[in-house]
Design an enzyme around this catalytic site. Structure first.
Site, PDB file in Angstrom:
ATOM      1  N   GLU A  92     -17.174 -55.774   4.507  1.00 34.75           N
ATOM      2  CA  GLU A  92     -15.865 -55.824   5.142  1.00 34.75           C
ATOM      3  C   GLU A  92     -15.029 -56.988   4.602  1.00 34.75           C
ATOM      4  O   GLU A  92     -13.826 -56.851   4.387  1.00 34.75           O
ATOM      5  CB  GLU A  92     -16.019 -55.933   6.657  1.00 34.75           C
ATOM      6  N   GLU A 145      -1.646 -51.931   7.855  1.00 33.09           N
ATOM      7  CA  GLU A 145      -1.359 -53.130   7.062  1.00 33.09           C
ATOM      8  C   GLU A 145      -2.261 -54.271   7.502  1.00 33.09           C
ATOM      9  O   GLU A 145      -2.858 -54.237   8.576  1.00 33.09           O
ATOM     10  CB  GLU A 145       0.109 -53.533   7.213  1.00 33.09           C
TER      11      GLU A 145
END
Length: 301
Positions: A92, A145
């Site tokens: 991640e 975003e």
């Protein structure tokens, strides 16, 4: 005795037991990792003769899917069957910031039954500290975003209660996360209970505007951990570039701790942690300043 031939009360060896084991007996929760990625960056200079102000920043992603569609969350994702927790966290981190080989530590495991409206989800949170000059932030698959938010952290009230030999400490913390387009706020109550030799921490989100899931609790926990560790470890240097001035280093300590420091006392504190170089700043508008670098052997001096 051959341990592989030991038999249990049903007369089964371990191999026979595992062959017959039914994993569906217990309903298994999903597991996720959530990343608290901090950096320190310069704000825009208003006067080229002054050092730019620095701010502590946290990376958040705007959710592009349900639940909490349109709200801001910590970057993270589900752990697959073929990776460890640390491997999932590193994946991640790389996905969201395009950097690796940075400081990262496991923060806390969050397991409230109703913390995720989709299903039973247990999350292991990680704190990472990165040099902002190395970052190339991008949003993941389920996010619209990714943005950096300035972190403001203040204690609104504190209360201490003695109950015989037991002790309860309560505080209410306000967290404000902001950038040039969004401002998010949360108020978290933290209750620390000392009962005999046992220590228990409870958290309750009192207000959460724009922050998804229970991530306000994770942010509160991470800021406390960061502030505590910066006092007695060299963790702050993970936020620094390779070369820096002592004034820049002091700014990083100050924005992380949320308070001003006396220069003389600060320089005594970090004297062994830094090593002088023969290089100087070349910024226009003020006198050149000597550059330093981190001294990894400071503990042995």
């Amino acid at each position: 005795m051959d341990i592989e031939q030991l038999r249990d009360k049903q007369g089964l060896t371990e191999a026979e037991f595992l062959e017959r084991y039914d994993a569906s007996i217990y309903e298994r929760p999903s597991v996720t990792v959530d990343m608290l990625i901090f950096t320190v960056m310069d704000e825009v200079k208003e006067n080229y003769r002054k050092l730019p102000e620095k701010s502590l920043k946290l990376l958040l992603v705007k959710r592009g899917v349900h639940p909490y569609l349109g709200q801001w969350a910590l970057p993270g994702g589900f752990v697959t069957q073929t990776e460890s927790l640390d491997e999932a966290a590193l994946r991640e981190l790389k996905t969201e910031t395009n950097v690796d080989e940075v400081y990262m530590e496991q923060l806390y495991t969050w397991g409230d039954v109703s913390r995720d409206p989709r299903t039973r989800v247990i999350s292991c949170s990680y704190m990472a500290l990165v040099d902002g000059s190395l970052l190339e932030v991008k949003a993941g698959d389920d996010a619209d975003e990714a943005r950096w938010f300035n972190v403001s952290y203040s204690v609104l009230e504190e209360k201490k209660t003695l109950l015989g030999k037991d002790f309860v400490f309560e505080k209410v913390v306000k967290i404000t996360l902001s950038n040039d387009t969004d401002t998010l706020e949360a108020v978290v109550k933290v209750i620390e209970k000392y009962v005999g030799k046992a220590f228990v921490v409870e958290r309750e989100i009192m207000v959460s505007n724009g922050i998804a899931f229970d991530h306000a609790e994770m942010i509160q926990c991470a800021v406390e951990r960061l502030r505590n560790k910066i006092e007695y470890t060299d963790i702050a240097f993970n936020l620094m570039p390779e070369f820096f001035t002592l004034s820049e280093l002091q700014q990083v300590y100050e924005v992380t701790l949320g308070k001003e420091l006396l220069s003389a006392a600060f320089r005594r504190k970090i004297a062994n942690m830094v090593a002088e170089t023969n290089q100087f700043t070349k910024d226009a508008g003020h006198r050149p300043a000597k550059l330093f670098r981190f001294n990894p052997n400071w503990r042995y001096l």
